[in-house]
Design an enzyme around this catalytic site. Structure first.
Site: not given
Ligand SMILES: *Cc1c(COP(=O)(O)O)cnc(C)c1O
Length: 480
Positions: A144, A235, A403, A470
Site C-alpha cells: 500500500f 493493517d 491505481r 500520483f
Molecule cells: C487508507 C489506508 C492507509 C493509510 O491511511 P491514511 O489514514 O490515509 O493515512 C493504509 N492502509 C490502507 C489499507 C488504507 O486503505
C-alpha cells in the site's frame, strides 16, 4: 446478533447463484441531513480536467458530481456520532474521550495498548520507526502506498508475498488477499528471520481491489511467524470488510457475527495500524494498537514528537469520541457492513452486465476497472488508467482514481517505473453517502465511455513529484 433478509440477499449474490426468491434491498438508514451537489456541463468538465493536469486528485470537489475518488474519510457519520462530538473532552492530558476510545479498541479489536494518531500513515510511521532497522526486509501482501513509503523511509525493503492470483484481474479466487506461505518462507530463508522485523499483513487488500484474506491463511501465517519469533502486524484498516467476506465465503463462519470474526482475525496478530477513515466511519483519525507494552512505550516516545501527547495523538477530543462511537457502530449489527459491501456488489453487477471488464470477484470498498483491457489501444507507458479516469470525469462528472503505473511509482534503486500487472481505475464508494440511483448513473456513464474507449488519448507526465507521485502529478494528452 440479528441478521436479516439483507444479509441473506447479499449471500446469494456472493455465491453467484440466482436465488429463487430474490428480493430488493435498501440501505439500512434514512437520510436526516442533505448536502446538495452541483451538476456541470460537459464543456465545463473538459476545461476543469485540463486545468487539473488530467489528474482527478487535482479537481475541485465542487466540480465533481458523484465523488468516488476514495472511501477515505468520506463516510457519513450517524446522528449518534454527531451527538458524541458534543461531549468530546478537549483536555490536553487524560481526556475522557481517549479512555472511551481505548475501551472501544480493546473490546472490538482486542489490543490492550492504544497509540492514537492523526490518521493511518501516522501509525505506519511510528510502527516502522520502532520496528524496522536499515537493511531489514518487510514481507507483506501487496504494497500500500503510504505503508511501503514508511517501511522504506525507515530503511527497510518491502517484499510482496501475496498469492499470484491477486495480480490476475480475472482470477475468481475467493481470498485473493492471502499470503503465499512459500513466498514468505523464501524471504525468511534468504534474509534470515532476524532481518524480518515483522510481517505486514493487510486485511481486505486495497491495491488488489479490496480482496480479503481467509481466516485459515491468517492463522497459518501467524503460526509460521511464531515459529521464527516474527510478529504479525495487521493493517487492519479494512478488517471489518474482511470479516464480512470470511462470514460469507469461508466454511464454518456463516453463523458467526462479523464482530466475533473481526476479533478472531486480530487474535492472530501482535498489533495493527488502522486508518479510522475507512471501516471506523469517521472523517479523520487512526491508531496503532499492540499487545506488547514495550513497543507501545517506544511508539509513544515518538508520538509526542510527531503527533501529540499520548492521550490524543493527532486527534481532538471530539474526534476520538466520534471514533469510539464509530467503532462500536460498525459491528453493532451485520447489516451495516452487509449494505456497504452490497452496494459495491450492486455497482459491480451493473458493470458486468454492461460488459465492462472489472476485477473480480468485486471487492469490499470499490469497483476496479481493468484499464488495460478497456484502453487496449494504449501502451502501458501511456498511462491507460490515468487516461480512463480523466475520460470518465469528462463524460459524467464521476470521479475515480488511477491505481496502476502512476500510483506504483519508481524503484528507488533503479529509478525505473514499477510496472504493476494491475492497471486499474478505482471507483470507491464512500460509506452511507450515495444511493443506488447514484450507482445507476455511474454505471451508465462507464458503459458509455467503455464503448467509445478507442477515442481516449494516452497521457504523459508534465510534472512528476518524487514521492507518492500520483497525488500531485500533472499530465498532458499525447499529441497525434
Ligand atoms: C487508507 C489506508 C492507509 C493509510 O491511511 P491514511 O489514514 O490515509 O493515512 C493504509 N492502509 C490502507 C489499507 C488504507 O486503505
Amino acid at each position: 446478533m440479528r441478521r436479516g433478509a439483507l444479509v441473506r440477499g447479499c449471500r446469494a449474490r456472493c455465491d453467484g447463484e440466482d436465488a429463487v426468491e430474490r428480493r430488493s434491498w435498501a440501505e439500512p438508514y434514512r437520510v436526516k441531513v442533505v448536502e446538495p451537489i452541483r451538476m456541470t456541463t460537459r464543456a465545463e468538465r473538459e476545461e476543469r480536467i485540463a486545468e487539473a493536469g488530467y489528474n482527478t486528485f487535482l479537481l475541485r470537489s465542487e466540480d465533481v458530481y458523484i465523488d468516488l475518488l476514495t472511501d477515505s474519510g468520506t463516510a457519513a457519520m450517524s446522528d449518534q456520532q454527531w451527538a458524541a462530538m458534543m461531549v468530546g473532552d478537549e483536555a490536553y492530558a487524560g481526556s475522557r474521550s481517549y479512555y472511551r476510545l481505548e475501551e472501544a479498541v480493546r473490546l472490538v479489536y482486542g489490543y490492550e495498548e492504544l497509540v492514537p494518531t492523526h490518521q493511518g500513515r501516522g501509525a505506519e510511521h511510528l510502527l516502522s520507526q520502532v520496528l524496522i532497522s536499515p537493511g531489514d526486509v518487510v514481507p507483506g501482501n501487496m504494497y500500500f502506498t503510504t505503508t511501503r513509503f514508511h517501511q522504506e523511509y525507515a530503511g527497510g525493503r518491502f517484499v510482496d508475498v501475496i498469492i499470484d492470483e491477486a495480480h490476475d484481474p480475472e482470477s475468481l479466487h475467493p481470498f485473493k488477499g492471502n499470503i503465499d506461505l512459500d513466498k514468505l518462507q523464501a524471504v525468511i530463508d534468504t534474509h534470515g528471520a532476524d532481518r524480518v522485523p515483522y510481517v505486514s499483513f493487510e486485511t481486505n487488500v486495497n491495491m488488489a481491489g479490496g480482496q480479503p484474506a481467509s481466516m485459515a491463511n491468517i492463522k497459518a501465517v501467524h503460526e509460521r511467524c511464531r515459529h521464527y519469533g516474527i510478529p504479525v502486524m495487521l493493517d487492519a484498516t479494512r478488517a471489518l470488510e474482511n470479516a464480512w467476506f470470511i462470514q460469507q465465503r469461508e466454511g464454518g463462519y456463516a453463523d458467526r457475527s462479523v464482530a466475533e470474526i473481526l476479533r478472531e482475525v486480530c487474535d492472530h496478530s501482535e498489533g495493527a495500524t488502522v486508518s479510522s477513515k475507512k471501516d471506523n466511519l469517521v472523517n479523520i483519525g487512526g491508531f496503532l494498537a499492540v499487545r506488547d507494552p514495550e513497543i507501545a512505550r517506544r511508539a509513544r516516545t515518538l508520538l509526542v514528537a510527531f503527533e501529540g501527547l499520548q492521550t490524543y495523538g493527532g486527534m481532538a477530543g471530539r474526534d476520538m469520541e466520534a471514533l469510539a462511537r464509530g467503532i462500536h457502530e460498525m459491528v453493532e449489527t451485520d447489516d451495516h457492513v452487509g449494505a456497504r459491501v452490497g452496494q459495491v456488489e450492486y455497482l459491480g453487477d451493473l458493470l458486468v452486465k454492461a460488459g465492462v471488464p472489472i476485477v473480480r470477484p468485486v471487492g469490499g470498498h470499490g469497483v476496479f476497472l481493468d484499464a488495460r483491457r478497456i484502453c487496449s489501444h494504449l501502451a502501458h507507458e501511456h498511462l491507460p488508467a490515468q487516461a480512463l479516469a480523466a475520460a470518465i470525469y469528462r463524460d459524467s462528472g464521476v470521479r475515480g482514481m488511477e491505481r496502476g503505473i502512476v500510483s506504483a511509482g519508481r524503484d528507488p534503486q533503479t529509478g525505473e517505473h514499477h510496472t504493476p500487472k494491475l492497471e486499474l481505475v478505482r471507483l470507491t464508494l464512500p460509506r452511507r453517502v450515495y444511493t443506488q440511483a447514484h450507482m445507476d448513473v455511474t454505471a451508465e456513464s462507464i458503459a458509455h465511455v467503455t464503448d467509445e474507449a478507442e477515442q481516449i488519448p494516452g497521457l504523459e507526465f508534465t510534472y512528476e513529484p518524487g514521492e507518492l507521485r500520483f497525488f500531485q502529478a500533472r499530465f498532458q494528452p499525447l499529441s497525434g
